[in-house]
Design a protein around this motif. Sequence first.
Motif, PDB file in Angstrom:
ATOM      1  N   TYR A  99       0.820  -1.213   0.000  1.00  0.00           N
ATOM      2  CA  TYR A  99       0.000   0.000   0.000  1.00  0.00           C
ATOM      3  C   TYR A  99       0.859   1.270   0.000  1.00  0.00           C
ATOM      4  O   TYR A  99       0.763   2.102   0.909  1.00  0.00           O
ATOM      5  N   LYS A 127       0.727   4.028  -1.645  1.00  0.00           N
ATOM      6  CA  LYS A 127       0.093   5.324  -1.920  1.00  0.00           C
ATOM      7  C   LYS A 127      -0.831   5.796  -0.796  1.00  0.00           C
ATOM      8  O   LYS A 127      -1.537   6.780  -0.955  1.00  0.00           O
ATOM      9  N   TYR A 128      -0.829   5.106   0.349  1.00  0.00           N
ATOM     10  CA  TYR A 128      -1.732   5.476   1.437  1.00  0.00           C
ATOM     11  C   TYR A 128      -1.087   6.404   2.468  1.00  0.00           C
ATOM     12  O   TYR A 128      -1.732   6.785   3.430  1.00  0.00           O
ATOM     13  N   ASP A 139      -0.272   6.234   9.422  1.00  0.00           N
ATOM     14  CA  ASP A 139      -0.398   7.438   8.593  1.00  0.00           C
ATOM     15  C   ASP A 139      -0.583   8.666   9.492  1.00  0.00           C
ATOM     16  O   ASP A 139      -0.920   9.741   9.035  1.00  0.00           O
ATOM     17  N   TYR A 172      -5.854  -3.199  11.887  1.00  0.00           N
ATOM     18  CA  TYR A 172      -5.969  -1.740  11.865  1.00  0.00           C
ATOM     19  C   TYR A 172      -6.564  -1.248  13.178  1.00  0.00           C
ATOM     20  O   TYR A 172      -7.512  -1.829  13.698  1.00  0.00           O
ATOM     21  N   PRO A 212      -7.048  -3.497   2.311  1.00  0.00           N
ATOM     22  CA  PRO A 212      -6.358  -2.199   2.299  1.00  0.00           C
ATOM     23  C   PRO A 212      -6.730  -1.348   3.509  1.00  0.00           C
ATOM     24  O   PRO A 212      -7.710  -1.633   4.204  1.00  0.00           O
ATOM     25  N   PRO A 213      -5.966  -0.296   3.737  1.00  0.00           N
ATOM     26  CA  PRO A 213      -6.256   0.588   4.881  1.00  0.00           C
ATOM     27  C   PRO A 213      -7.660   1.188   4.791  1.00  0.00           C
ATOM     28  O   PRO A 213      -8.169   1.412   3.700  1.00  0.00           O
ATOM     29  N   SER A 248     -10.482   3.828   4.565  1.00  0.00           N
ATOM     30  CA  SER A 248     -10.420   5.127   3.903  1.00  0.00           C
ATOM     31  C   SER A 248     -11.566   6.043   4.307  1.00  0.00           C
ATOM     32  O   SER A 248     -11.847   7.009   3.642  1.00  0.00           O
ATOM     33  N   GLY A 306     -12.055  -0.798   2.517  1.00  0.00           N
ATOM     34  CA  GLY A 306     -10.835  -0.858   3.311  1.00  0.00           C
ATOM     35  C   GLY A 306     -11.037  -1.730   4.522  1.00  0.00           C
ATOM     36  O   GLY A 306     -12.133  -2.187   4.815  1.00  0.00           O
TER      37      GLY A 306
END
Length: 175
Positions: free
Chosen positions: A40, A42-43, A65, A75, A145-146, A148, A154
């Motif tokens: 990932y 681009k996060y 992030d 997460y 994915p994270p 969002s 996500g």
Amino acid sequence: MFRLKPGIKSDPVKRWNLSERVFFACGACHILAYAFLEAYPKYGFHAVWIRPAQGFTGNHVFVTDGKTAFDFHGYRCEEALIAHHWAKGRLWWPGWNGTLVPLPQDVLISEAKSKVYDGLWLREPGQFLHDAMPRAQAFLARFGPPPSGDGQAGGALLDETGLRRQIGSWAVADA
């Protein structure tokens, strides 16, 4: 945070045979962090090392992030991850303290580069019984994915209550 019984980390077979969560909590967290950053890019996540104060143990690497963090739990809010780590450290070792140290991505899979940081010594993926990178990638894939934002695609973000539901309400988990 987990504490292993003596001898497990020094035995490559026993270490490799730990459950996924314990494996990525006890010595392979940096490999999981690297796999995340590769998957990932681009996060806007970066790696952070929780460096215990001198005389203490309890190293940990996670990605964040600045709001959302990811480690062996999945997460969750970065603040909750840090508070959980500090609480466990102080439960097991009175007076435990640490600092947060940002790490470049390439340090996570290089023993030589990790040794540049005082107190850090990371194994490379191939220095485990088997290559730990495919294991990290497979574990990471379980989360997606994270997150969002509310209602968007996500992974699910855990708060401390969600974390306790996921791993249990006990305060100490020995593998």
